[in-house]
Design a protein around this motif. Structure first.
Motif, PDB file in Angstrom:
ATOM      1  N   TRP A 221     -12.742  12.148   0.601  1.00 23.66           N
ATOM      2  CA  TRP A 221     -13.964  11.614   1.803  1.00 23.66           C
ATOM      3  C   TRP A 221     -14.278  10.016   1.233  1.00 23.66           C
ATOM      4  N   TYR A 222     -14.062  10.221   0.053  1.00 21.65           N
ATOM      5  CA  TYR A 222     -14.634   8.691  -1.074  1.00 21.65           C
ATOM      6  C   TYR A 222     -14.659   7.489  -0.509  1.00 21.65           C
ATOM      7  N   GLY A 223     -12.873   7.588   0.546  1.00 23.58           N
ATOM      8  CA  GLY A 223     -12.470   5.981   0.153  1.00 23.58           C
ATOM      9  C   GLY A 223     -12.166   5.798   1.770  1.00 23.58           C
ATOM     10  N   ILE A 224     -12.673   6.716   2.695  1.00 25.91           N
ATOM     11  CA  ILE A 224     -12.592   6.197   3.390  1.00 25.91           C
ATOM     12  C   ILE A 224     -13.157   5.507   3.908  1.00 25.91           C
ATOM     13  N   PRO A 225     -13.086   4.321   4.784  1.00 25.62           N
ATOM     14  CA  PRO A 225     -13.300   2.928   5.090  1.00 25.62           C
ATOM     15  C   PRO A 225     -14.804   3.430   5.770  1.00 25.62           C
ATOM     16  N   PRO A 226     -16.585   2.979   6.122  1.00 29.86           N
ATOM     17  CA  PRO A 226     -17.031   3.450   7.113  1.00 29.86           C
ATOM     18  C   PRO A 226     -16.668   3.044   8.694  1.00 29.86           C
ATOM     19  N   VAL A 227     -16.392   2.077   8.510  1.00 29.28           N
ATOM     20  CA  VAL A 227     -15.576   1.638  10.590  1.00 29.28           C
ATOM     21  C   VAL A 227     -14.594   1.995  10.461  1.00 29.28           C
ATOM     22  N   ALA A 228     -13.928   2.795  10.010  1.00 26.19           N
ATOM     23  CA  ALA A 228     -12.985   4.071  10.401  1.00 26.19           C
ATOM     24  C   ALA A 228     -13.247   5.345  10.225  1.00 26.19           C
ATOM     25  N   LEU A 229     -14.371   5.627   9.337  1.00 25.58           N
ATOM     26  CA  LEU A 229     -14.925   6.823   9.813  1.00 25.58           C
ATOM     27  C   LEU A 229     -15.085   6.576  11.333  1.00 25.58           C
TER      28      LEU A 229
ATOM     29  N   ALA B 260     -24.136   8.164   2.285  1.00 24.87           N
ATOM     30  CA  ALA B 260     -25.443   9.159   1.120  1.00 24.87           C
ATOM     31  C   ALA B 260     -24.480   9.734   0.436  1.00 24.87           C
ATOM     32  N   ALA B 261     -23.827  10.093   1.032  1.00 21.50           N
ATOM     33  CA  ALA B 261     -22.696  10.848   0.395  1.00 21.50           C
ATOM     34  C   ALA B 261     -21.954  10.468  -0.716  1.00 21.50           C
ATOM     35  N   GLN B 262     -21.942   9.349   0.065  1.00 22.09           N
ATOM     36  CA  GLN B 262     -20.830   8.151  -1.639  1.00 22.09           C
ATOM     37  C   GLN B 262     -22.277   7.664  -2.830  1.00 22.09           C
ATOM     38  N   ALA B 263     -23.181   6.889  -2.304  1.00 20.67           N
ATOM     39  CA  ALA B 263     -24.370   6.741  -2.993  1.00 20.67           C
ATOM     40  C   ALA B 263     -24.590   8.078  -4.069  1.00 20.67           C
ATOM     41  N   ALA B 264     -24.422   9.408  -3.581  1.00 17.60           N
ATOM     42  CA  ALA B 264     -25.178  10.049  -4.273  1.00 17.60           C
ATOM     43  C   ALA B 264     -24.035  11.150  -4.925  1.00 17.60           C
ATOM     44  N   TYR B 265     -22.610  10.747  -4.615  1.00 21.67           N
ATOM     45  CA  TYR B 265     -21.556  10.770  -5.916  1.00 21.67           C
ATOM     46  C   TYR B 265     -21.836   9.764  -6.714  1.00 21.67           C
ATOM     47  N   ASP B 266     -22.270   8.703  -6.620  1.00 20.36           N
ATOM     48  CA  ASP B 266     -22.228   7.542  -7.164  1.00 20.36           C
ATOM     49  C   ASP B 266     -23.224   7.597  -8.289  1.00 20.36           C
TER      50      ASP B 266
END
Length: 72
Positions: free
Chosen positions: A14-22, A62-68
């Motif tokens: 899910w990390y690579g899904i662009p925010p606009v596509a989501l 937020a999930a991407q930031a937490a993963y980072d």
């Protein structure tokens, strides 16, 4: 923590899904759901889809930031 131990780790799918596509995917699904189950008003499904789509984009970010923070 040594950064080299995480160098070979692949990010989750899910990390690579662009925010606009989501946003567009969640918007479409939720708007169709609101239209068929709740209200046939265009304003109701459009605004409901936007709100739910933006909320999904915020949670995704937020999930991407937490993963980072954990892995980089």
């Amino acid at each position: 923590m040594d950064q080299s131990e995480h160098a070979d780790r692949q990010p989750p799918w899910w990390y690579g899904i662009p925010p606009v596509a989501l946003f567009l995917m969640v918007y479409a699904v939720s708007a169709i759901f609101i239209f068929t189950m709740g209200s046939e008003s265009g304003i109701a499904w459009a605004s409901g889809g936007v709100v739910i789509g933006l909320a999904a984009a915020v949670v995704h970010g937020a999930a991407q930031a937490a993963y980072d923070r954990r892995h980089r």
